[in-house]
Design an enzyme around this catalytic site. Structure first.
Site, PDB file in Angstrom:
ATOM      1  N   GLY A   1       2.007   2.221  10.675  1.00  0.00           N
ATOM      2  CA  GLY A   1       2.983   3.306  10.527  1.00  0.00           C
ATOM      3  C   GLY A   1       3.656   3.708  11.829  1.00  0.00           C
TER       4      GLY A   1
ATOM      5  CD  GLU B   1      -3.207   5.568   6.384  1.00  0.00           C
ATOM      6  OE1 GLU B   1      -3.144   5.594   5.140  1.00  0.00           O
ATOM      7  OE2 GLU B   1      -2.313   5.072   7.100  1.00  0.00           O
TER       8      GLU B   1
ATOM      9  CG  HIS C   1      -6.098   1.904   4.860  1.00  0.00           C
ATOM     10  ND1 HIS C   1      -5.691   2.891   5.723  1.00  0.00           N
ATOM     11  CD2 HIS C   1      -5.069   1.022   4.783  1.00  0.00           C
ATOM     12  CE1 HIS C   1      -4.462   2.612   6.140  1.00  0.00           C
ATOM     13  NE2 HIS C   1      -4.061   1.492   5.592  1.00  0.00           N
TER      14      HIS C   1
ATOM     15  CE  LYS D   1      -0.349   3.311   4.562  1.00  0.00           C
ATOM     16  NZ  LYS D   1      -0.327   3.431   6.000  1.00  0.00           N
TER      17      LYS D   1
ATOM     18  CB  SER E   1       4.631  -1.842  12.132  1.00  0.00           C
ATOM     19  OG  SER E   1       4.239  -0.496  12.348  1.00  0.00           O
TER      20      SER E   1
ATOM     21  CG  ASN F   1      -1.815   1.180   1.307  1.00  0.00           C
ATOM     22  OD1 ASN F   1      -1.917   1.956   0.351  1.00  0.00           O
ATOM     23  ND2 ASN F   1      -2.489   1.346   2.439  1.00  0.00           N
TER      24      ASN F   1
ATOM     25  CD  GLU G   1      -3.800  -2.534   7.230  1.00  0.00           C
ATOM     26  OE1 GLU G   1      -2.626  -2.743   6.914  1.00  0.00           O
ATOM     27  OE2 GLU G   1      -4.419  -1.519   6.893  1.00  0.00           O
TER      28      GLU G   1
HETATM   29  P1  PGA Z   1       2.512   0.199   7.652  1.00  0.00           P
HETATM   30  O1  PGA Z   1       1.093   0.465   6.929  1.00  0.00           O
HETATM   31  O2  PGA Z   1       3.065  -1.087   7.104  1.00  0.00           O
HETATM   32  O3  PGA Z   1       3.355   1.394   7.280  1.00  0.00           O
HETATM   33  O4  PGA Z   1       2.243   0.109   9.108  1.00  0.00           O
HETATM   34  C1  PGA Z   1       0.197  -0.587   6.740  1.00  0.00           C
HETATM   35  C2  PGA Z   1      -1.070  -0.089   6.106  1.00  0.00           C
HETATM   36  O5  PGA Z   1      -1.500   1.041   6.366  1.00  0.00           O
HETATM   37  O6  PGA Z   1      -1.699  -0.819   5.306  1.00  0.00           O
END
Ligand code: PGA
Length: 242
Positions: A169, A95, A93, A8, A206, A6, A163
């Site tokens: 993140g 976000e 997601h 983003k 992460s 992803n 998630e």
């Molecule tokens: P990350 O993001 O691996 O940077 O924690 C995962 C995601 O948002 O799908």
């Protein structure tokens, strides 16, 4: 096993170009231990993805609207994404839920639209730290699945990503027992909604080369959704091969 990237809203055009150039050198098309890579890309990189012709690689939208066309300034048409070759749709997601206020019913409309158009759907669910600390993990997962999958006829094109929001993140990966427990809760709910026991459940939050093989070895983990560590070819390639 699905290993999904992803990106983003990251990477400049030259960086994206370099990524895939290095990627094609790293992976000249051999089969990857039954793994397939899926890239969730911003729309401006779709033609790039389409022109790659790399084996074991598919791509999808990070977001798409629930209507085909119309007066929806700034939105992505799912029909256009489909015609441009996207096979996957990432929906729900955290976000999108948290920063853009996407509700369960809106997410459900997108899931229904995406499935209707023949996309494979990766529906993300997960609790915040506050919800975890209040003992609400099961309630949150149940509610997000129930809402997201309303009127969805059980099918083989629906994939789930667990998630935990607090692990995205942050560098904090969920503990193995927390992942296993959450995946069990999700499996239980999916079965009660009539989905096949084979419905894949991915983990995200992460993930990095140092923890990917351990996570993949856990009970009922069928793949990974990777954010930060998917922005450079080397770590992502390591994760794909872990
Ligand atoms: P990350 O993001 O691996 O940077 O924690 C995962 C995601 O948002 O799908």
């Amino acid at each position: 096993m699905i290993i999904a990237a992803n990106w983003k809203m990251n990477l400049r055009p030259c960086e994206a170009q370099n990524f895939f150039k290095t990627w094609s050198e790293l992976n000249p098309g051999q089969s990857l231990k039954n793994r397939s890579a899926v890239f969730f890309l911003p729309p401006y990189y779709w033609p790039l993805a389409q022109s790659l012709g790399l084996k074991n690689l598919a791509w999808g939208t990070q977001n798409m609207f629930s209507e085909d066309f119309g007066a929806f300034t700034g939105e992505n048409s799912p029909v256009v994404a489909k015609e441009m070759g996207a096979q996957w749709a990432l929906v729900g997601h955290s976000e999108r839920r948290q920063l853009f206020g996407e509700t369960g019913s809106f997410i459900n409309k997108k899931v229904l639209k995406a499935l209707n158009l023949g996309f494979k759907v990766l529906l993300c669910v997960g609790e915040t730290l506050e919800q975890r600390q209040s003992g609400l993990v099961q309630d949150v997962l149940d509610q997000q699945l129930q809402e997201g999958l309303t009127h969805v006829v059980p099918n083989l094109h629906t994939f789930i990503a667990y998630e935990p929001v607090w692990a995205i993140g942050t560098g904090l990966t969920a503990r193995q027992e927390d992942i296993t427990k959450a995946h069990r809760m999700i499996r239980h709910r999916l079965l009660s909604l009539g989905f096949s026991p084979e419905t894949p459940i991915l983990y995200g939050g992460s993930v990095k080369p140092e923890n990917s093989s351990e996570i993949l070895s856990l009970e009922d983990v069928s793949g990974l959704l990777v954010g930060g560590a998917s922005l450079k070819p080397d770590p992502f390639f390591k994760i794909l091969n872990s």
